[in-house]
Scaffold this motif. Sequence first.
Motif, PDB file in Angstrom:
ATOM      1  N   LEU A 213       1.056  -1.438  -0.131  1.00 26.08           N
ATOM      2  CA  LEU A 213      -0.064   0.131  -0.064  1.00 26.08           C
ATOM      3  C   LEU A 213       0.987   1.171   0.121  1.00 26.08           C
ATOM      4  CD1 LEU A 213      -2.550  -1.256   2.807  1.00 26.08           C
ATOM      5  CD2 LEU A 213      -2.818  -1.529   0.311  1.00 26.08           C
ATOM      6  N   SER A 214       0.590   2.229  -0.782  1.00 26.97           N
ATOM      7  CA  SER A 214       1.283   3.445  -0.741  1.00 26.97           C
ATOM      8  C   SER A 214       0.186   4.612  -0.735  1.00 26.97           C
ATOM      9  CB  SER A 214       1.975   3.459  -2.158  1.00 26.97           C
ATOM     10  OG  SER A 214       2.599   4.792  -2.402  1.00 26.97           O
ATOM     11  N   THR A 249       0.907  -6.769   5.826  1.00 23.69           N
ATOM     12  CA  THR A 249       0.848  -5.594   4.895  1.00 23.69           C
ATOM     13  C   THR A 249       2.064  -4.704   5.046  1.00 23.69           C
ATOM     14  OG1 THR A 249      -1.542  -5.225   5.382  1.00 23.69           O
ATOM     15  CG2 THR A 249      -0.376  -3.478   4.622  1.00 23.69           C
ATOM     16  N   TRP A 251       3.345  -0.719   4.093  1.00 22.80           N
ATOM     17  CA  TRP A 251       2.947   0.338   3.408  1.00 22.80           C
ATOM     18  C   TRP A 251       4.144   1.435   3.425  1.00 22.80           C
ATOM     19  CZ3 TRP A 251       0.868  -1.739   8.046  1.00 22.80           C
ATOM     20  CH2 TRP A 251       1.294  -1.077   9.160  1.00 22.80           C
ATOM     21  N   SER A 360      -5.987   2.647   5.254  1.00 23.29           N
ATOM     22  CA  SER A 360      -5.870   2.270   3.869  1.00 23.29           C
ATOM     23  C   SER A 360      -6.709   2.783   3.029  1.00 23.29           C
ATOM     24  CB  SER A 360      -5.962   0.748   3.890  1.00 23.29           C
ATOM     25  OG  SER A 360      -7.239   0.373   4.472  1.00 23.29           O
ATOM     26  N   THR A 366      -2.115   0.839  -4.873  1.00 30.65           N
ATOM     27  CA  THR A 366      -2.410  -0.218  -4.245  1.00 30.65           C
ATOM     28  C   THR A 366      -1.889  -1.498  -4.924  1.00 30.65           C
ATOM     29  OG1 THR A 366      -4.140   1.106  -2.870  1.00 30.65           O
ATOM     30  CG2 THR A 366      -4.014  -1.266  -2.591  1.00 30.65           C
TER      31      THR A 366
END
Length: 369
Positions: A213-214, A249, A251, A360, A366
């Motif tokens: 995730l970014s 996850t 990120w 998120s 993503t």
Amino acid sequence: MTDLALIFGAALVAAGGVGLLGAGVLRLLRGRSITVHVTVLLAMTVSAVVAGVAVIAEAMFLSPHDLEVVLITVSAAALVSLAVGWLFARRLATAAVWADQARARERQIEKGRRDLVAWVSHDLRTPLAGLRAMAEALEDRVVADPVTVDEYHRRIRVETDRMTRLVDDLFELSRINAGALRLSLSAVPLGDVVSDALAGTAPLAAARRIRLLSAESGWPTVTASEPELSRVVGNLLLNAVRYTPADGTVWVDAGRDGDVAWLAVADTCGGIPEADLPRLFDVAFRGEPARTPHAGTDPIAGSGGLGLAIVRGLVEAHGGRVDVHNVAEGCRFVVRLPLTSGVRSTAGGWRTPVGQAPNSSAMSITYRP
């Protein structure tokens, strides 16, 4: 002759008294710096000369004016001697400290070199033994069915890629340690570098069922060398994916703090032992969990323990720094780099407080397996 003996004796007694006093002072100050010891020693010597001259001048019944002239002359010479001695004492102390630090650094480098050779030898020996066994099995027709032959070929390719990465890491680390790294600095959009790194890591993350995730926005522009900065981000992402369990996850977010840009890579690895945090960026250090290889032919298993050391070397070469700390469900690596002059980060987006996971729903770049 008798008069000379008396003069010598009186001067010796006066200077000896000062010397004994100075010896006592040196004994009390034996734990202090070299500068203090040399200064006290020089002051003791000069004071002994002054005391001897003063005693003899007084005993010779000089006129008050002549006695004053003698004492002023000796005092001036003493002040000059003390000033010059203090200056050279400082230089001597600096040289001694520098030499001690140089020896300590040499010992540290030598220990790091031995550890690195031991780790690399281990990491090369294991895949080489497997490659030899599979090559001999194929050569001797021990395996003949197409499925097994294809699997052996795939495993040979995976092990070859792993050794290639290890050799590339060794080359990069040698450039950093030798001071041969030459950076071509320019204005680099951090968001583009992160996007490319996420795209390259996505297949590995998908194979492990890990979400990448970014942040949607807020990416600053930094002054950096793009190839080296890409290596930094890629190594951090690879490290996060390596130690994050399935369904975890990873990120990435970034922002600015004054004239410094920061980039954070966080994961849900469960955290790092506090005792390991100070050594995490050392060459060949991998911590206890990393000593047990992943099962099968995981393409990112069996790290040489060089990735984070390369990250620190490249970041420091840019004039920045990298830190790591534990957060709620894992750990968070934070890289700080100089912002490009006159360039501000993109407006909007979000910024994750230290120790909290990002939301998120505020992310657009993503990658989901």
